[in-house]
Design an enzyme around this catalytic site. Structure first.
Site, PDB file in Angstrom:
ATOM      1  CB  ALA A   2      -0.921  -0.068   1.253  1.00 30.26           C
ATOM      2  CB  CYS A   3       2.615   3.185  -2.183  1.00 28.36           C
ATOM      3  SG  CYS A   3       3.744   1.678  -1.776  1.00 28.36           S
ATOM      4  CB  THR A   4      -0.264   7.753  -0.925  1.00 25.25           C
ATOM      5  OG1 THR A   4      -1.031   6.957  -0.107  1.00 25.25           O
ATOM      6  CG2 THR A   4      -0.983   8.771  -1.542  1.00 25.25           C
ATOM      7  CD  GLU A  95       0.251   4.423  -4.936  1.00 23.42           C
ATOM      8  OE1 GLU A  95      -0.814   4.436  -4.241  1.00 23.42           O
ATOM      9  OE2 GLU A  95       1.180   5.191  -4.760  1.00 23.42           O
TER      10      GLU A  95
END
Length: 522
Positions: A2-4, A95
């Site tokens: 999980a990333c942004t 991502e």
């Protein structure tokens, strides 16, 4: 993982630089210790082996130096994550994004399959495939573990990076779907894998800012441009026939004979623009809690509250049609990047730290700055100046971010010596300690963290300004030594400020201990 991600075109940034930034987050229930390093050409593998997919790739023999943010502990592969190479090209990967069953059924992911010793069945992560007459295991495709290592050391521009990524996906396939940013000082490109072998890419407008949670994000792709001049769009060469054959475009309606395999080479074909979110993306209920609210909060910051909150709002936190790219009226600085990628819906009723008013929605949505942030990597590619990579470790809601020149052969120990041992001798574990202590006394520690951030950013800007002036007057042969001297000063400053912040939050936490008594012993 999980990333942004946040992408800022050169005309939307404070100083004309292209800026790409991403939070790298651990999977649920664990932290992944990270370190900031430099990989020299002699240390780059020529025969690459992926740990997860057991894939062997022979790499070109002409790599260049690049920075990387690999895992500090061995066992799951390199996971280089982000960096800037010697040519001034930056990359952040990845991502993790989502797709739909129609796409995955038409072009399945390429997963590692291991032979089960008792019969002719291969077991992958999600499937069992029967094979006859084969005794060897089957390699999977490429994934987040591999992408920076097999791409960044070999590319001279962002466009070249997209093309290399596309070739790698088409040749080896992928076992997961990912979004990847590549930039140089003039352009930013966003690449999204679609199924096991297909891909799309869009150039970020010079005036544009892109926000990306863990969803397929591109909301418009010009197929004519992607298969033609490639001004702002690129894709797999067979993407059009792939869409048509598998009836993936639910928005546009054309007769089947308009989309035969020859149409990709027909310059007289009708202009065809797709919405990749509808064609390839997902709109699950889980997205509306885990993904889209993060985009909503960043867009709210960039375009103002009126469009995103209140009775007259155009968009809400669970809307599937949030724009992928916007054009803010105010340019973004590094402080804005840090604020957005540290955010936890502060100023809204969704803030998990909300201390007043109606708290019924507090913590309803997954925050951007969470406990599982491993690092924030932010490449600032400046016109006429040395590239800079900004780095923060640990939970972004409680850490600080500092810039480092990448024209170097070494990274200061404070950022590169991370091990599995918790220690204040490195920035990674110091940041973890500050976050763990601050979270439990958020109200008391919030001011400490704000001051910590402001001091680090202010002092870092001052150091960079001073060394930029020196570099502007320096011969090429001396530039690397000056960059390394600057990095040492920034690391020393960072350690000093981090130690001070740790001491302050430790004091506040100690005062909250349940075994305290008012009577003094002296």
């Amino acid at each position: 993982m999980a990333c942004t991600t946040l992408l800022v075109g050169k005309n939307a940034s404070w100083n004309g630089s292209t800026m790409i930034a991403r939070n790298d987050d651990s999977g649920s229930g664990k932290f992944t210790a990270k370190k900031f390093t430099v990989v020299e050409p002699e240390d780059q593998p020529r025969e690459y082996e992926s740990v997860i997919s057991h894939l062997h790739i022979t790499l070109p023999d002409d790599p260049v130096r690049y920075t990387a943010m690999p895992n500090a502990l061995k066992g799951e592969g390199i996971w280089a994550a982000c960096g800037i190479n010697q040519y001034g090209v930056a990359m952040t990967a990845t991502e993790t994004i989502t797709s739909n069953p129609r796409v995955l059924g038409a072009d399945p992911l390429v997963e590692y399959q291991k032979k089960w010793e008792s019969d002719n069945l291969y077991f992958g992560t999600d499937s069992v495939v029967e094979e006859e007459g084969e005794d060897q295991e089957k390699a999977g495709g490429i994934g987040e573990e591999d992408l920076v290592v097999i791409t960044l050391p070999y590319i001279h521009s962002a466009r070249e990076g997209v093309r290399r990524l596309g070739e790698l996906h088409q040749t080896y396939g992928t076992y997961e779907e990912n979004g990847i940013a590549i930039s140089d000082k003039d352009e930013i490109w966003w690449f999204e894998s679609v199924g096991g072998h297909h891909w799309i890419a869009r150039r970020v407008d010079d005036d544009g800012v892109v926000v990306m949670p863990n969803q397929l994000g591109i909301d418009s792709l010009d197929i004519d441009d992607a298969l033609g001049e490639q001004v702002s769009n690129m894709c797999s060469q067979d993407l059009l026939s792939f869409i048509d054959k598998n009836h993936l475009d639910l928005e546009n309606h054309y007769d089947d004979d308009e989309f035969d395999s020859d149409m990709e080479d027909d310059e007289s074909s009708d202009h065809y623009v797709i919405n990749p979110r509808i064609v390839f993306g997902s709109h699950d209920d889980a997205d509306h809690v885990y993904n889209t609210p993060r985009a909503w909060y960043m867009l709210r910051y960039l375009e103002g509250k009126d469009m995103y909150e209140g009775d007259e709002a155009i968009y809400g936190p669970e809307d599937d049609d949030l724009p992928w790219q916007v054009f803010p009226s105010v340019r973004l600085a590094p402080e804005d990047v840090k604020y957005l990628l540290s955010s936890h819906y502060q100023g809204t009723r969704y803030d998990p730290y909300l201390s007043y008013g109606d708290k019924s929605s507090a913590g309803a949505y997954r925050s951007i700055g969470i406990n599982r942030n491993d690092f924030l990597g932010f490449a600032e590619l400046r016109s006429g100046a040395e590239p800079i990579e900004w780095v923060a470790f640990g939970s972004n809601a409680f850490n600080a971010m500092a810039p480092f020149y990448t024209n170097v052969s070494r990274i200061p120990d404070y950022l590169s010596n991370t091990t599995g041992r918790v220690s204040t001798d490195n920035f990674y574990w110091t940041s973890r300690l500050i976050a763990a202590l601050s979270d439990a006394s958020y109200g008391k520690c919030q001011n400490v963290i704000e001051i910590y951030n402001e001091k680090v950013m202010s002092k870092a800007h001052a150091i960079i300004n001073r060394f930029d002036e020196r570099l502007a007057e320096t011969r090429d042969t001396d530039r690397q030594a000056i960059c390394e001297e600057a990095n040492d000063q920034i690391a020393d400053m960072l350690k000093d400020e981090a130690d001070k912040a740790l001491a302050k939050v430790l004091f506040f936490r100690s005062n909250d201990m349940k075994n305290q008594y008012a009577r003094s012993d002296h």
